[in-house]
Design a protein around this motif. Sequence first.
Motif, mmCIF file in Angstrom:
data_model
loop_
_atom_site.group_PDB
_atom_site.id
_atom_site.type_symbol
_atom_site.label_atom_id
_atom_site.label_comp_id
_atom_site.label_asym_id
_atom_site.label_seq_id
_atom_site.Cartn_x
_atom_site.Cartn_y
_atom_site.Cartn_z
ATOM 1 N N MET A 129 16.525 44.441 14.954
ATOM 2 C CA MET A 129 17.648 43.543 15.200
ATOM 3 C C MET A 129 18.485 43.720 16.335
ATOM 4 O O MET A 129 18.910 42.587 16.845
ATOM 5 N N VAL A 130 18.612 44.804 16.797
ATOM 6 C CA VAL A 130 19.566 44.813 17.917
ATOM 7 C C VAL A 130 18.685 44.519 19.273
ATOM 8 O O VAL A 130 19.410 43.955 20.127
ATOM 9 N N VAL A 131 17.462 44.662 19.183
ATOM 10 C CA VAL A 131 16.631 44.266 20.237
ATOM 11 C C VAL A 131 16.577 42.859 20.228
ATOM 12 O O VAL A 131 16.613 42.053 21.248
ATOM 13 N N ARG A 132 16.605 42.210 19.052
ATOM 14 C CA ARG A 132 16.533 40.834 19.048
ATOM 15 C C ARG A 132 17.791 40.103 19.383
ATOM 16 O O ARG A 132 17.895 39.185 20.215
ATOM 17 N N GLU A 133 18.792 40.857 19.360
ATOM 18 C CA GLU A 133 20.145 40.454 19.846
ATOM 19 C C GLU A 133 20.029 40.502 21.447
ATOM 20 O O GLU A 133 20.505 39.508 22.090
ATOM 21 N N LYS A 134 19.649 41.592 21.887
ATOM 22 C CA LYS A 134 19.670 41.396 23.430
ATOM 23 C C LYS A 134 18.587 40.573 23.811
ATOM 24 O O LYS A 134 19.020 40.019 25.086
ATOM 25 N N VAL A 135 17.573 40.404 23.288
ATOM 26 C CA VAL A 135 16.690 39.333 23.896
ATOM 27 C C VAL A 135 17.343 37.995 23.576
ATOM 28 O O VAL A 135 17.352 36.995 24.606
ATOM 29 N N GLY A 136 18.134 37.634 22.541
ATOM 30 C CA GLY A 136 18.770 36.473 22.518
ATOM 31 C C GLY A 136 19.793 36.371 23.584
ATOM 32 O O GLY A 136 20.060 35.111 24.298
ATOM 33 N N LEU A 137 20.675 37.423 23.795
ATOM 34 C CA LEU A 137 21.586 37.244 24.970
ATOM 35 C C LEU A 137 20.875 36.949 26.328
ATOM 36 O O LEU A 137 21.202 36.376 27.143
ATOM 37 N N ALA A 138 19.748 37.813 26.629
ATOM 38 C CA ALA A 138 19.040 37.606 27.866
ATOM 39 C C ALA A 138 18.510 36.167 27.902
ATOM 40 O O ALA A 138 18.843 35.447 28.884
ATOM 41 N N LYS A 139 18.182 35.480 26.889
ATOM 42 C CA LYS A 139 17.733 34.148 27.200
ATOM 43 C C LYS A 139 18.887 33.272 27.139
ATOM 44 O O LYS A 139 18.700 32.215 28.061
#
Length: 122
Positions: free
Chosen positions: A63-73
Motif C-alpha cells: 500500500m505504501v509502495v502504491r502511494e509512492k507510485v501514484g505520487l511518481a505518476k
Amino acid sequence: MNGIPLARLARQKEMPSLTRIYKEITNNKSFLARINEARRIGAQTYIENAMDELEHADNRNIMVVREKVGLAKWLASKLIPIYGDRQEVKTDTTIEIKWSIPDDKTIDVTPAVDEIGSIKDK
C-alpha cells in the motif's frame, strides 16, 4: 536532480534556507529555469525509484509502495511533458504574402488625365 525534494536539501547545514532559495527563485529567472529543469529530471529519478520499489514490494508494504507510485505518476504528468495527459502542440500561425514584379516588366499604374483633368481609360 536526484529525486530529493528541495525542502529536504535545504535542511542540510551547508545549504541555504528554503526561504532564501525561494527568494532567489523569485528574483533570478535563470535560477528558476535551472530549478525547473532539475525538478523535471528529479521526477524521472523518482519514477524509476518507485518502479524499483514496486518490483520488490511484498504484502506488508504494497500500500505504501502504491502511494509512492501514484505520487511518481502525478509528478511525471505535471513536470515531464511526455507523461502528461495533455500534449502541447505548438503551431506557427505566421502568414506571409509576397509578390514581385520582374524588373523588366514595369507596369504603369498612373492614371491618364485629359486636358480638363478628367481620368480617361488607357
